[in-house]
Write an enzyme that holds these catalytic residues in place. Structure first.
Site, PDB file in Angstrom:
ATOM      1  N   ALA A  34      36.477  38.238  26.700  1.00 27.06           N
ATOM      2  CA  ALA A  34      36.761  37.364  27.835  1.00 27.06           C
ATOM      3  C   ALA A  34      37.617  38.053  28.897  1.00 27.06           C
ATOM      4  O   ALA A  34      37.448  37.808  30.091  1.00 27.06           O
ATOM      5  CB  ALA A  34      37.436  36.080  27.358  1.00 27.06           C
ATOM      6  N   PHE A  35      38.512  38.916  28.478  1.00 28.29           N
ATOM      7  CA  PHE A  35      39.401  39.584  29.424  1.00 28.29           C
ATOM      8  C   PHE A  35      38.617  40.409  30.450  1.00 28.29           C
ATOM      9  O   PHE A  35      39.058  40.572  31.586  1.00 28.29           O
ATOM     10  CB  PHE A  35      40.389  40.489  28.669  1.00 28.29           C
ATOM     11  CG  PHE A  35      41.480  41.040  29.536  1.00 28.29           C
ATOM     12  CD1 PHE A  35      42.569  40.259  29.903  1.00 28.29           C
ATOM     13  CD2 PHE A  35      41.426  42.345  29.997  1.00 28.29           C
ATOM     14  CE1 PHE A  35      43.580  40.763  30.707  1.00 28.29           C
ATOM     15  CE2 PHE A  35      42.430  42.868  30.806  1.00 28.29           C
ATOM     16  CZ  PHE A  35      43.512  42.065  31.158  1.00 28.29           C
ATOM     17  N   HIS A  66      48.885  35.556  22.199  1.00 28.00           N
ATOM     18  CA  HIS A  66      47.761  36.282  22.796  1.00 28.00           C
ATOM     19  C   HIS A  66      46.797  35.328  23.500  1.00 28.00           C
ATOM     20  O   HIS A  66      46.332  35.591  24.609  1.00 28.00           O
ATOM     21  CB  HIS A  66      47.044  37.085  21.706  1.00 28.00           C
ATOM     22  CG  HIS A  66      45.961  37.963  22.222  1.00 28.00           C
ATOM     23  ND1 HIS A  66      44.629  37.659  22.058  1.00 28.00           N
ATOM     24  CD2 HIS A  66      46.004  39.127  22.911  1.00 28.00           C
ATOM     25  CE1 HIS A  66      43.894  38.612  22.616  1.00 28.00           C
ATOM     26  NE2 HIS A  66      44.700  39.505  23.138  1.00 28.00           N
ATOM     27  N   PHE A  91      33.830  29.007  36.231  1.00 23.14           N
ATOM     28  CA  PHE A  91      34.660  29.259  35.052  1.00 23.14           C
ATOM     29  C   PHE A  91      33.990  28.588  33.864  1.00 23.14           C
ATOM     30  O   PHE A  91      34.061  27.372  33.693  1.00 23.14           O
ATOM     31  CB  PHE A  91      36.075  28.708  35.260  1.00 23.14           C
ATOM     32  CG  PHE A  91      36.987  28.944  34.092  1.00 23.14           C
ATOM     33  CD1 PHE A  91      37.533  30.192  33.872  1.00 23.14           C
ATOM     34  CD2 PHE A  91      37.296  27.920  33.216  1.00 23.14           C
ATOM     35  CE1 PHE A  91      38.379  30.428  32.796  1.00 23.14           C
ATOM     36  CE2 PHE A  91      38.136  28.142  32.139  1.00 23.14           C
ATOM     37  CZ  PHE A  91      38.685  29.396  31.931  1.00 23.14           C
TER      38      PHE A  91
END
Length: 153
Positions: A34-35, A66, A91
């Site tokens: 996802a990052f 995290h 999103f």
């Protein structure tokens, strides 16, 4: 998470097809996590080849902070891509406390991917109206019925 993300993407694709988006106009790619979604979205937006982007992913809370850091970075990053590039970026990241919440939101009639697909089309049309592309003669923003002509055709 792969099964859940696949379900979400399938939901988005179902919505896109209902909105008469051609399969030839749907591009899918994957990122490691996802990052990486905001950077991938920015690269796609800057390519000039897409009308909208859906960032689909799943984040499940673990025992450490995290989860909070990643959720914050991903949500802000995705939002910033849309603002900086003027390309609609949806999103589509589920941020859940456990896998049951993910299943509830990624399957059946509650598949959020479907809603994200509809949102992407609506925002692409809104962008087109705002910048004067694809406007339907005599109509406001919305979905064209068969046989209606676009101004730029």
């Amino acid at each position: 998470n792969d099964v859940h993300v696949t379900n979400l993407v399938d939901g988005a694709n179902r919505a896109l097809k209902e909105c008469k988006v051609s399969e030839d106009n749907i591009f899918e790619t994957e990122v490691p996590g996802a990052f990486e979604l905001p950077l991938a979205a920015k690269l796609l937006a800057l390519s000039g080849t897409v009308d909208a982007i859906i960032c689909a992913g799943v984040l499940i809370k673990g025992d450490t902070m995290h989860f909070e850091y990643i959720c914050d970075a991903v949500s802000k990053g995705i939002m910033n891509v849309g603002i900086q590039t003027n390309v609609p970026v949806t999103f589509g990241v589920l941020t859940c406390l456990d896998e049951q919440q993910v299943i509830k939101r990624s399957t059946g009639d509650s598949n959020h991917g479907y809603d994200w697909g509809k949102t992407a089309v609506e925002m692409a049309l809104l962008r087109g109206e705002a910048i004067g592309k694809g406007a339907i003669k005599g109509k406001g923003m919305g979905f064209a019925s068969e046989g209606e002509e676009k101004e730029d055709e």
